[in-house]
Design an enzyme around this catalytic site. Structure first.
Site, short mmCIF file in Angstrom:
data_model
loop_
_atom_site.label_atom_id
_atom_site.label_comp_id
_atom_site.label_asym_id
_atom_site.label_seq_id
_atom_site.Cartn_x
_atom_site.Cartn_y
_atom_site.Cartn_z
N GLU A 265 0.79 -1.30 -0.04
CA GLU A 265 0.09 0.02 -0.03
C GLU A 265 0.93 1.31 -0.03
OE1 GLU A 265 -3.43 0.32 -0.27
OE2 GLU A 265 -2.97 -1.99 -0.77
N TRP A 268 1.61 1.81 -3.57
CA TRP A 268 0.62 2.15 -4.22
C TRP A 268 0.46 3.79 -4.24
CZ3 TRP A 268 -3.01 0.25 -7.63
CH2 TRP A 268 -3.98 1.03 -7.82
N TRP A 296 -23.03 9.52 -18.69
CA TRP A 296 -23.43 9.95 -17.28
C TRP A 296 -24.73 10.50 -17.28
CZ3 TRP A 296 -20.05 7.19 -14.57
CH2 TRP A 296 -18.44 7.05 -14.79
N ASN A 334 -11.02 2.08 4.20
CA ASN A 334 -10.76 1.73 2.78
C ASN A 334 -11.78 0.84 1.98
OD1 ASN A 334 -8.66 1.87 0.61
ND2 ASN A 334 -8.45 -0.25 1.04
N TRP A 352 -17.41 10.07 -12.05
CA TRP A 352 -16.58 9.90 -11.11
C TRP A 352 -15.89 11.23 -10.59
CZ3 TRP A 352 -11.56 11.59 -11.61
CH2 TRP A 352 -11.06 11.70 -13.04
N TRP A 375 -10.07 6.83 -7.75
CA TRP A 375 -11.28 7.17 -8.33
C TRP A 375 -11.41 6.22 -9.88
CZ3 TRP A 375 -16.21 8.01 -7.04
CH2 TRP A 375 -16.45 8.52 -5.61
#
Length: 458
Positions: A265, A268, A296, A334, A352, A375
């Site tokens: 993580e 990441w 959308w 998370n 988004w 996202w």
């Protein structure tokens, strides 16, 4: 006395393992400076939760500096204007800073570097963003090979201790009063939950890291359980630079168990910076072309759905619990972040970017790179992302990850329901003051898949 050295602070509000401060302290008198620069950030001005955190982090850093006979100078304005003036006022010979990779900070560093002697250091990531490349020298776009290459360079260097002393200049330049920046909410004061949960600042970060060390070996088994809070909760401290990733790595890497998942993580976080270095507009532009024509939803019905999602009134308990936790504490577990984000995008068919902006304003750990990468991963629009057609079933996720106690904490209307009902209350058990579902899961799935086919031109 030698000429003073300015340390330009941004998201690196610590004394330990802070290369810019360490270098400056070895050169002469140090003038630590924080500039509130809303002009450079423009539409990326920090949201309300981040500004609350910033106030307390700056106050904490100033208190620590004063213990060493130093202090924090506060100025407001455009960095490229303020820093040259400050150099002229103080006779400073150099400005030292940690390098930042958000597009606005990269532009600001170029502008400042043209006006003063600017010395930039690495120190906010495991490896300098852009330095982990393929065999041909190209930057990675996909996380897994990026992490493999980064991990081969680990562990990071041992964290540096904070300077034993910091020499003060003959005279201090004038400083703004932190309270006059109005970073804290007052009318109304909505930050009670933040105060209860968080201790911003380097000491707060150390306490959080010490607590996590005892749980790090069980990270993989606990991190997906909202009721357990099995994540590290270090993200806001890492974002504001109150603890370095190197400090976090060395504190837990020897704990065994599944700590390697946590280290991934941290990787990441580095990966996200690698992405925005390649795609500076990643927070506002989908990386995949077919998403630019995605149908959308818009109009009043969509706006009503967006508002219901923001307020935690969707009728899906796990989603509502997460959104209310976010509003109350400035943070969300998370696993629940993924569920809530997927719900907005795929159940409600809302762009988004609406969710990214809401998180930007309400998260204490609102980080441009991590927020936009996460996202776009959920939406399926990113360079490395989940497939759009993989649609999370929030009711199933809630039961799978034992979220009953979590829902009871954040959705008190449902607190008296048994575990068998609380994830998906039946019409008989559903309290009158809890909303009906905005859309049924099956209908949402069918609508989302039809929209995906339209975006592909099928």
């Amino acid at each position: 006395m030698s000429s003073p050295v300015i340390v330009w602070l941004r998201r690196d509000l610590r004394l330990s393992d802070q290369p810019a401060i360490a270098e400056a302290a070895g050169k002469g008198p140090v003038i630590p400076v924080y500039i509130l620069d809303d002009e450079t950030l423009k539409h990326r001005v920090m949201g309300g939760a981040s500004r609350w955190w910033l106030h307390h982090s700056l106050a904490s850093l100033d208190a620590t500096l004063r213990e060493k006979g130093s202090c924090l100078i506060l100025r407001r304005g455009k960095c490229e204007d303020v820093l040259p003036r400050l150099v002229e006022e103080t006779g400073a010979c150099e400005v030292h800073a940690l390098r930042h990779y958000e597009p606005w900070w990269r532009n600001a560093e170029k502008a400042v570097g043209k006006a003063v002697t600017l010395c930039l250091h690495h120190g906010n990531y495991l490896a300098p963003p852009g330095s982990v490349t393929t065999g041909s020298g190209s930057p990675y776009k996909i996380y897994t090979p990026f992490w493999r290459a980064l991990n081969e360079r680990m562990p990071p260097s041992e964290p540096q201790r904070r300077p034993q002393k910091m020499e003060a200049p003959d005279s201090w330049p004038k400083s703004d009063d932190l309270g006059h920046w109005n970073l804290l909410p007052t009318k109304p004061d909505w930050a009670g939950g933040l105060r209860d949960m968080w201790e911003p600042g380097e000491e707060g970060a150390k306490k959080r890291l010490r607590t996590f060390k005892d749980e790090a070996a069980r990270y993989e088994s606990q991190r997906n359980l909202p009721a357990v809070e099995g994540t590290s909760m270090l993200s806001p401290h890492l974002h504001f630079g109150e603890v370095s990733p190197s400090q976090a790595w060395h504190a837990v890497s020897s704990k065994g168990g599944t700590v390697s998942t946590f280290l991934g993580e941290l990787g990441w976080r580095d990966y996200a910076q690698n992405v925005i270095l390649q795609f500076p507009d990643y927070g506002s532009k989908s990386a995949r072309d077919n998403f630019e024509s995605f149908p959308w939803r818009s109009g009043k019905a969509a706006q009503d759905d967006l508002k219901a999602w923001q307020q935690g009134r969707t009728g899906y308990p796990i989603v509502d619990a997460g959104m209310r936790q976010l509003w109350h504490t400035g943070w969300m577990h998370n696993r629940v972040r993924m569920i809530a984000a997927s719900f907005l995008i795929k159940h409600l068919l809302i762009d988004w970017r609406e969710g990214e902006q809401w998180f930007w304003d309400t998260l204490v750990d609102a980080d441009y790179a991590s927020n936009s990468v996460n996202w776009q991963w959920t939406a399926g629009s990113g360079v490395d992302s989940n497939m759009f057609v993989r649609i999370m079933a929030p009711l199933t996720q809630s039961e799978k990850f034992n979220a009953a106690a979590y829902i009871r904490e954040w959705v008190p209307e449902l607190a008296n329901l048994p575990d068998g009902e609380i994830h998906d209350p039946s019409p008989v058990c559903r309290p009158k003051d809890y909303p009906d579902r905005r859309i049924e899961h099956r209908a949402a799935r069918e609508r989302a898949l039809a929209a995906w086919d339209e975006a592909k031109g099928e």
